[in-house]
Enzyme design. Sequence first.
Site, PDB file in Angstrom:
ATOM      1  CB  SER A   1      -0.936   0.000   1.218  1.00 51.85           C
ATOM      2  OG  SER A   1      -0.177  -0.183   2.403  1.00 51.85           O
TER       3      SER A   1
ATOM      4  CG  ASN B   1      -4.153  -4.860  13.163  1.00 52.11           C
ATOM      5  OD1 ASN B   1      -3.604  -4.740  12.058  1.00 52.11           O
ATOM      6  ND2 ASN B   1      -4.524  -6.023  13.661  1.00 52.11           N
TER       7      ASN B   1
ATOM      8  CB  THR C   1     -41.083  25.928  -8.350  1.00 50.11           C
ATOM      9  OG1 THR C   1     -42.183  26.399  -9.132  1.00 50.11           O
ATOM     10  CG2 THR C   1     -41.000  26.770  -7.078  1.00 50.11           C
ATOM     11  CG  HIS C   2     -41.896  22.508 -11.237  1.00 56.71           C
ATOM     12  ND1 HIS C   2     -42.198  21.200 -10.993  1.00 56.71           N
ATOM     13  CD2 HIS C   2     -42.621  23.235 -10.353  1.00 56.71           C
ATOM     14  CE1 HIS C   2     -43.077  21.127 -10.006  1.00 56.71           C
ATOM     15  NE2 HIS C   2     -43.353  22.342  -9.591  1.00 56.71           N
TER      16      HIS C   2
ATOM     17  CB  SER D   1     -14.625  26.303 -28.131  1.00 61.28           C
ATOM     18  OG  SER D   1     -14.623  25.541 -29.313  1.00 61.28           O
TER      19      SER D   1
ATOM     20  CE  LYS E   1     -19.180  26.586 -26.437  1.00 58.85           C
ATOM     21  NZ  LYS E   1     -19.987  25.439 -26.739  1.00 58.85           N
TER      22      LYS E   1
ATOM     23  CG  ASN F   1     -16.999  26.078 -23.400  1.00 58.97           C
ATOM     24  OD1 ASN F   1     -18.080  26.513 -23.804  1.00 58.97           O
ATOM     25  ND2 ASN F   1     -16.133  25.456 -24.186  1.00 58.97           N
TER      26      ASN F   1
ATOM     27  CD  GLU G   1     -19.031  22.467 -18.590  1.00 55.32           C
ATOM     28  OE1 GLU G   1     -19.463  21.632 -19.393  1.00 55.32           O
ATOM     29  OE2 GLU G   1     -18.199  23.338 -18.921  1.00 55.32           O
TER      30      GLU G   1
ATOM     31  CE1 TYR H   1      -6.324  -3.465   8.971  1.00 56.02           C
ATOM     32  CE2 TYR H   1      -5.423  -5.664   8.679  1.00 56.02           C
ATOM     33  CZ  TYR H   1      -5.552  -4.360   8.251  1.00 56.02           C
ATOM     34  OH  TYR H   1      -4.910  -3.944   7.123  1.00 56.02           O
TER      35      TYR H   1
ATOM     36  CD  GLN I   1      -2.925  -2.387   2.356  1.00 54.91           C
ATOM     37  OE1 GLN I   1      -2.214  -2.605   3.313  1.00 54.91           O
ATOM     38  NE2 GLN I   1      -2.701  -2.922   1.159  1.00 54.91           N
TER      39      GLN I   1
ATOM     40  CE  LYS J   1      -4.298   3.118   5.346  1.00 58.32           C
ATOM     41  NZ  LYS J   1      -5.003   1.834   5.099  1.00 58.32           N
TER      42      LYS J   1
HETATM   43  N1  ARG Z   1      -1.218  -1.301   5.542  1.00 65.71           N
HETATM   44  C1  ARG Z   1      -2.172  -1.845   6.463  1.00 65.71           C
HETATM   45  C2  ARG Z   1      -3.517  -1.096   6.285  1.00 65.71           C
HETATM   46  O1  ARG Z   1      -3.488  -0.044   5.736  1.00 65.71           O
HETATM   47  C3  ARG Z   1      -1.695  -1.663   7.853  1.00 65.71           C
HETATM   48  C4  ARG Z   1      -2.258  -2.630   8.823  1.00 65.71           C
HETATM   49  C5  ARG Z   1      -1.712  -3.973   8.589  1.00 65.71           C
HETATM   50  N2  ARG Z   1      -2.103  -4.903   9.597  1.00 65.71           N
HETATM   51  C6  ARG Z   1      -2.013  -6.231   9.429  1.00 65.71           C
HETATM   52  N3  ARG Z   1      -2.409  -6.955  10.415  1.00 65.71           N
HETATM   53  N4  ARG Z   1      -1.551  -6.742   8.324  1.00 65.71           N
HETATM   54  O2  ARG Z   1      -4.554  -1.571   6.654  1.00 65.71           O
END
Ligand code: ARG
Length: 455
Positions: A20, A107, A152-153, A274, A280, A282, A287, A314, A319, A322
């Site tokens: 990760s 964890n 409205t509408h 454009s 134009k 834009n 948007e 966990y 993971q 993120k």
């Molecule tokens: N990179 C892991 C995550 O973002 C960290 C936690 C890993 N924990 C484990 N027991 N493998 O979730």
Amino acid sequence: MWGGRFSTGPDAIMEAINASIEFDKRLGPQDIESSIAHVDMLGATGILNVSDVSAIKEGLEEILNELNSGEFEFSKALEDIHMNIEARLKDKIGNPAGRLHTARSRNDQVATDFRLWVRGQIDLTDKNIADLMRALLDQAQSGVSWIMPGFTHLQTAQPITWGHHMMAYVEMFARDRSRFKDARNRMNECPLGSAALAGTSFPIDRDHTARALEFERPTANSLDAVSDRDFALEFLNSSSICAMHLSRLAEELVIWSSAQFKFIDLSDRFSTGSSIMPQKKNPDAAELVRAKIGRILGANIGLMTVMKGLPLAYSKDMQEDKEQVFDAADSLSLALCAMKGMIQDLTANKENLEFAAKSGFSTATDLADWLVRVLNLPFRDAHHVTGEIVSLAERSGCDLSELELKDMQSINSDINEDVFKVLSVENSVKSRSSYGGTSPKEVQFQIDRWKKVLG
Ligand code: ARG
């Protein structure tokens, strides 16, 4: 990496799916911050000796500098930001590095780092929203009594004021701020010390780390603490609603800046041309702001789907939290800043707004109300009479205020000269002076109230 238990390294595909570091490197500063709080606590409780604590802290601070200056070399083989930083610490200070992970697991570490990151984003979002609200407030103030059609509408309904329309969004974004604030309050508990899932046998002081990281208190259940991502979900929920508000405002800017409406001019700074049509201009920024809800709501649903059905505690699925949150946070921040820029820069066209307000029989409700108030007609009858008058005006190709008195009298003979007073758009908006209504006086009252709140 796993010492004794493994005889071969991971398959390349295993490394690719497992690592990760490409994205969680963004948690570097939070990882250092939580590690420093942890090691301080290990020192204060006598779990580690003073010299190990200071070696570890010095090493971590140097690593933070390396991260900030871009010198830090990330390794995919080391999986994630936590292992990367720990390995770097080992390079730097040798054996004491191995003691940092006492009474901790990745964890509770990742749960803490990620909370710190999301909490920081909430603070940034709060500031971004407040800035946008100030821009809307300035627009509202400069056109507090400018008249425009209210829809409205998307059909002309009644005349309203430009200030009133701007202030509607101030209310919406204020609710967003309060949602983020609620989420922040709820998430402000420290998971550190929950360890892998069950807590730890070391005599740690969880209040110490919670305080150091400016959390309200430590989390009260270690299983929950390492498997909870509600804080990220609440951030995404609040972000989705805020992005939905931005999308509605963006849509109005797109419509209003079209040649058919001409209610506003967007500045060149927030428009594009454009490559083929020279005339134009834009509204690309609007948007794109309108579109950001797609990614943000997508992240919200994405993470919700990842979390559903996960048994405690966990699981590696988590993971996947993120990237979605990072992308949503970046998108929201960009969208809020772009919207603030557009609102600050745009010029509303007072004449066109007013001209549009006068078309579409926007004062028909005022006429019906007058028939009730002055001629004492039941509202349903007044509604019917007004409908006939509107139809007459439509056939004669004029607005209600341009009809002859005798024409109106042909529909109801009691109608008198007085009626013209309520047919003008100025009087119409002035008359809507109920609390929260569109009259310039009411709108000014709300502007003043918000000016005090926003400072
Ligand atoms: N990179 C892991 C995550 O973002 C960290 C936690 C890993 N924990 C484990 N027991 N493998 O979730």
